[in-house]
Design a protein around this motif. Sequence first.
Motif: not given
Length: 139
Positions: A59, A63, A68-69, A128
Motif C-alpha cells: 500500500e 500510494a 498520493e503520499y 491511510k
Amino acid sequence: MMKRLVLGKIAYRLFKDEATHYAKGDKDSRELSDRAEQKAKKKKTLLRGVYEDVTLFIEALRAWKRGEYTNFPYRTIVLLIVGLLYFLSPVDLIPDFFIGLGLLDDAAVVAFIAKQVQKDLQPFRKWKNTLIIENGHKK
C-alpha cells in the motif's frame, strides 16, 4: 533478532540495485506490487505475524508511486521494495517450496525492514486510516 539483522543485510545486498531501478521508475512497480499482493493473499496463514507488514509495504509503495503520499524518504522506499523483492524471490536462503519453512526467512526479512522503517510507516498508517474514515471505505 540477530537472524533478522543478518537476513536483512543479505536481502539488501541482493536486491538493492534492482530496488533502486523500481524506485527511480526504470521498472514498473505496479507489476511488483500486484505479484506481492497475490502471493501474500495465497500465503496469508503462513505469514501470520508479517502479513500486515507485507500489505502495508504494498500500500505504501502504491500510494508513493501514485503521488498520493510523498512523505517517505527515498531510502525507505528502496527498503520497502527490497522487502517485497526478497518476499517474491524463489531463490533465497530457505526456498519457498519447503512448506512451512520456506517463508521463515521471508518473514524475518519483512519484520526486520518493518522495524527499520517504522518511524516512516507510522505516519503513513495514520494517513491511510484517515482516508478510510473520511471515505468510509478502503482506498
